[in-house]
Every structure is written in structure tokens, then in C-alpha cells.
Design a protein around this motif. Structure first.
Motif, PDB file in Angstrom:
ATOM      1  N   THR A 109      -0.483   4.759   8.001  1.00  0.00           N
ATOM      2  CA  THR A 109       0.908   4.573   7.576  1.00  0.00           C
ATOM      3  C   THR A 109       1.784   4.211   8.771  1.00  0.00           C
ATOM      4  O   THR A 109       2.614   3.293   8.700  1.00  0.00           O
ATOM      5  CB  THR A 109       1.429   5.854   6.896  1.00  0.00           C
ATOM      6  N   TRP A 110       1.601   4.915   9.887  1.00  0.00           N
ATOM      7  CA  TRP A 110       2.394   4.638  11.092  1.00  0.00           C
ATOM      8  C   TRP A 110       2.102   3.232  11.622  1.00  0.00           C
ATOM      9  O   TRP A 110       3.035   2.489  11.980  1.00  0.00           O
ATOM     10  CB  TRP A 110       2.072   5.674  12.169  1.00  0.00           C
ATOM     11  N   LEU A 111       0.832   2.848  11.669  1.00  0.00           N
ATOM     12  CA  LEU A 111       0.471   1.511  12.158  1.00  0.00           C
ATOM     13  C   LEU A 111       1.126   0.429  11.310  1.00  0.00           C
ATOM     14  O   LEU A 111       1.650  -0.564  11.838  1.00  0.00           O
ATOM     15  CB  LEU A 111      -1.047   1.339  12.155  1.00  0.00           C
ATOM     16  N   CYS A 112       1.093   0.603   9.984  1.00  0.00           N
ATOM     17  CA  CYS A 112       1.658  -0.424   9.100  1.00  0.00           C
ATOM     18  C   CYS A 112       3.179  -0.443   9.164  1.00  0.00           C
ATOM     19  O   CYS A 112       3.792  -1.502   9.017  1.00  0.00           O
ATOM     20  CB  CYS A 112       1.182  -0.199   7.669  1.00  0.00           C
ATOM     21  N   ASN A 113       3.806   0.731   9.388  1.00  0.00           N
ATOM     22  CA  ASN A 113       5.257   0.775   9.548  1.00  0.00           C
ATOM     23  C   ASN A 113       5.706   0.074  10.820  1.00  0.00           C
ATOM     24  O   ASN A 113       6.715  -0.633  10.829  1.00  0.00           O
ATOM     25  CB  ASN A 113       5.733   2.235   9.578  1.00  0.00           C
ATOM     26  N   THR A 114       4.969   0.289  11.908  1.00  0.00           N
ATOM     27  CA  THR A 114       5.384  -0.253  13.200  1.00  0.00           C
ATOM     28  C   THR A 114       4.831  -1.655  13.452  1.00  0.00           C
ATOM     29  O   THR A 114       5.376  -2.389  14.274  1.00  0.00           O
ATOM     30  CB  THR A 114       4.928   0.675  14.340  1.00  0.00           C
ATOM     31  N   GLN A 115       3.754  -2.019  12.752  1.00  0.00           N
ATOM     32  CA  GLN A 115       3.145  -3.347  12.908  1.00  0.00           C
ATOM     33  C   GLN A 115       2.806  -3.914  11.528  1.00  0.00           C
ATOM     34  O   GLN A 115       1.637  -4.057  11.169  1.00  0.00           O
ATOM     35  CB  GLN A 115       1.872  -3.254  13.759  1.00  0.00           C
ATOM     36  N   PRO A 116       3.829  -4.235  10.724  1.00  0.00           N
ATOM     37  CA  PRO A 116       3.582  -4.670   9.343  1.00  0.00           C
ATOM     38  C   PRO A 116       2.733  -5.932   9.238  1.00  0.00           C
ATOM     39  O   PRO A 116       2.138  -6.177   8.185  1.00  0.00           O
ATOM     40  CB  PRO A 116       4.991  -4.893   8.780  1.00  0.00           C
ATOM     41  N   HIS A 117       2.627  -6.711  10.320  1.00  0.00           N
ATOM     42  CA  HIS A 117       1.789  -7.907  10.273  1.00  0.00           C
ATOM     43  C   HIS A 117       0.308  -7.564  10.115  1.00  0.00           C
ATOM     44  O   HIS A 117      -0.494  -8.424   9.717  1.00  0.00           O
ATOM     45  CB  HIS A 117       1.977  -8.732  11.560  1.00  0.00           C
ATOM     46  N   LEU A 118      -0.068  -6.298  10.404  1.00  0.00           N
ATOM     47  CA  LEU A 118      -1.464  -5.891  10.220  1.00  0.00           C
ATOM     48  C   LEU A 118      -1.858  -5.881   8.750  1.00  0.00           C
ATOM     49  O   LEU A 118      -3.032  -6.026   8.410  1.00  0.00           O
ATOM     50  CB  LEU A 118      -1.685  -4.492  10.801  1.00  0.00           C
ATOM     51  N   LEU A 119      -0.869  -5.709   7.876  1.00  0.00           N
ATOM     52  CA  LEU A 119      -1.149  -5.561   6.454  1.00  0.00           C
ATOM     53  C   LEU A 119      -1.088  -6.918   5.759  1.00  0.00           C
ATOM     54  O   LEU A 119      -0.200  -7.205   4.974  1.00  0.00           O
ATOM     55  CB  LEU A 119      -0.154  -4.569   5.832  1.00  0.00           C
ATOM     56  N   GLN A 120      -2.044  -7.752   6.086  1.00  0.00           N
ATOM     57  CA  GLN A 120      -2.186  -9.065   5.468  1.00  0.00           C
ATOM     58  C   GLN A 120      -3.626  -9.224   5.000  1.00  0.00           C
ATOM     59  O   GLN A 120      -4.563  -8.802   5.686  1.00  0.00           O
ATOM     60  CB  GLN A 120      -1.846 -10.173   6.460  1.00  0.00           C
ATOM     61  N   VAL A 121      -3.803  -9.809   3.831  1.00  0.00           N
ATOM     62  CA  VAL A 121      -5.141  -9.987   3.280  1.00  0.00           C
ATOM     63  C   VAL A 121      -5.990 -10.784   4.266  1.00  0.00           C
ATOM     64  O   VAL A 121      -5.565 -11.808   4.787  1.00  0.00           O
ATOM     65  CB  VAL A 121      -5.083 -10.698   1.920  1.00  0.00           C
ATOM     66  N   GLU A 144      -7.075  -7.203  -0.597  1.00  0.00           N
ATOM     67  CA  GLU A 144      -6.299  -7.877  -1.641  1.00  0.00           C
ATOM     68  C   GLU A 144      -4.941  -7.213  -1.811  1.00  0.00           C
ATOM     69  O   GLU A 144      -4.719  -6.081  -1.384  1.00  0.00           O
ATOM     70  CB  GLU A 144      -7.052  -7.829  -2.984  1.00  0.00           C
ATOM     71  N   GLN A 145      -4.024  -7.952  -2.454  1.00  0.00           N
ATOM     72  CA  GLN A 145      -2.784  -7.370  -2.947  1.00  0.00           C
ATOM     73  C   GLN A 145      -2.999  -6.999  -4.398  1.00  0.00           C
ATOM     74  O   GLN A 145      -3.625  -7.741  -5.156  1.00  0.00           O
ATOM     75  CB  GLN A 145      -1.623  -8.347  -2.813  1.00  0.00           C
ATOM     76  N   GLN A 146      -2.489  -5.840  -4.794  1.00  0.00           N
ATOM     77  CA  GLN A 146      -2.739  -5.356  -6.149  1.00  0.00           C
ATOM     78  C   GLN A 146      -1.552  -4.540  -6.627  1.00  0.00           C
ATOM     79  O   GLN A 146      -0.982  -3.752  -5.874  1.00  0.00           O
ATOM     80  CB  GLN A 146      -4.011  -4.505  -6.168  1.00  0.00           C
ATOM     81  N   ASP A 156       3.627  -2.455  -6.007  1.00  0.00           N
ATOM     82  CA  ASP A 156       2.835  -3.464  -5.306  1.00  0.00           C
ATOM     83  C   ASP A 156       2.179  -2.826  -4.083  1.00  0.00           C
ATOM     84  O   ASP A 156       2.851  -2.145  -3.291  1.00  0.00           O
ATOM     85  CB  ASP A 156       3.715  -4.638  -4.875  1.00  0.00           C
ATOM     86  N   THR A 157       0.892  -3.057  -3.930  1.00  0.00           N
ATOM     87  CA  THR A 157       0.145  -2.423  -2.844  1.00  0.00           C
ATOM     88  C   THR A 157      -0.775  -3.421  -2.158  1.00  0.00           C
ATOM     89  O   THR A 157      -1.045  -4.514  -2.674  1.00  0.00           O
ATOM     90  CB  THR A 157      -0.730  -1.263  -3.370  1.00  0.00           C
ATOM     91  N   PHE A 158      -1.272  -3.006  -1.001  1.00  0.00           N
ATOM     92  CA  PHE A 158      -2.377  -3.677  -0.328  1.00  0.00           C
ATOM     93  C   PHE A 158      -3.591  -2.753  -0.393  1.00  0.00           C
ATOM     94  O   PHE A 158      -3.503  -1.580  -0.031  1.00  0.00           O
ATOM     95  CB  PHE A 158      -2.022  -3.986   1.135  1.00  0.00           C
TER      96      PHE A 158
END
Length: 201
Positions: A109-121, A144-146, A156-158
């Protein structure tokens, strides 16, 4: 902060129950508690304590207890600046960003909050992870996005899956992370390697 989950799954037959994740913080010190209960069949409690740093969570102590039918197993790990003492007492070198079984979800959660570019398909996130008597790198792939249809509405989630080949009785997680809800995991699916057992939060 407390997150509560409905629990379904299979452990020698269908199971139902509930789970909760509690996040406590005092200054730079944190504690994460994760507890899952399925009636009298299955209970799993894990606790991670440590410090918050510029790299996220830095665990110092991890404890776990699992009760399944009439069998109870307990284990602990200690995280030192230069090494990790695993559940069997062996010591291995510390890896930068190392996590335990409970802290990994908050760290993601912290990684995705501080580096949202990591959360890409198609992208992947590596987490050094101590699981009982091993400490190695786990790779989580954003597959995937789901949209999940949850009791409080559509979200909406990853979908993030472990790409690691499991060993022994490891619980392999799949995680659905919701950017609109502070990148929290709104669903966690834990499969036990080598069996058909699973827990779905």
C-alpha cells in the motif's frame, strides 16, 4: 485503522468466517495485526512491529500462530539491521526493504501510494519477504484492472499476483488494490501451495 473482511474458503471443506487487519502507529513506531477466523476450524494471527522509514516499513519483530483443527503452530522472526533471525533460528543477511508476512500488505500500500506508476498492468513489484525459515525475493505482477462488486459498491482495482513458485505450506497471496481507497487491499486471496486449500478475504 481497522479493515474488516468477510472470509470464505476451503480447508477440508467449505469454511466461512471473518478477518481483520489493524494498523497502529505511535510516532515512527508501528504495529500491524492480521487475524483470520473460520469458526472452530481455522484461526491465523500474525503481528508485525517495527519502524516507519523513508523506505516504508522496517519490521523488527514478527510473531504468528496458526490453529487448524487440533494442530497449533507458532513461530517468530527477528529483524536486525544486518541480519534476520528466521523461525528455525538460522540467521541470514538482511535485504533492503525486507518484510514479513503481515507487513508486506501495508508495504505494498505504501509503495503504491508513494510510487503510483508501479501499479500499471504488466509491471512487477519485488519484495524481499521472510516466510517462516526462508528469506528471499517475491515478485508481484500487476496482471489486470478489474472492477469488484463489493457490499458497499463497485470498486476499480488492480489485480496483483505472486509470480513465485511456492514451497512447502506457503500461503501465496493474490491482492486487489484500490487506488480510490488509498491503495488499500480490498480483497486478499491466500492459496496454500501443494493443496486445494484457500482463504478469500
Amino acid at each position: 485503522t481497522r479493515l474488516t473482511y468477510n472470509l470464505t474458503g476451503d480447508y477440508r471443506g467449505p469454511v466461512q468466517g471473518n478477518a481483520k487487519v489493524e494498523w497502529l502507529r505511535s510516532g515512527t513506531h508501528y504495529q500491524v495485526q492480521l487475524e483470520a477466523n473460520a469458526a472452530l476450524i481455522f484461526t491465523r494471527r500474525t503481528t508485525s512491529e517495527g519502524e516507519l522509514t523513508e523506505r516504508g516499513l522496517a519490521p523488527q519483530r514478527f510473531e504468528a500462530e496458526q490453529k487448524a483443527l487440533f494442530n497449533t503452530v507458532r513461530w517468530r522472526q527477528q529483524f536486525l539491521p544486518d541480519r534476520v533471525v528466521l523461525a528455525n533460528g538460522s540467521e541470514v543477511p538482511m535485504q533492503l526493504g525486507g518484510q514479513d508476512e503481515a507487513s508486506q500488505f501495508v508495504q505494498l500500500t505504501w509503495l503504491c501510494n508513494t510510487q503510483p506508476h508501479l501499479l500499471q498492468v504488466g509491471r512487477s513489484i519485488e519484495v524481499p519477504l521472510a516466510v517462516k525459515s526462508r528469506f528471499d525475493r517475491w515478485t508481484y505482477e500487476v496482471t489486470e484492472q478489474q472492477t469488484l462488486h463489493l457490499p458497499f459498491g463497485d470498486v476499480d482495482t488492480f489485480h496483483v499476483q505472486s509470480r513465485r513458485d511456492a514451497k512447502g505450506s506457503d500461503l501465496i497471496p493474490e491482492i486487489w488494490i484500490a487506488p480510490s481507497l488509498q491503495y488499500l487491499p480490498v480483497r486478499i486471496l491466500l492459496r496454500q501451495s501443494g493443496s486445494t486449500s484457500f482463504v478469500d478475504l
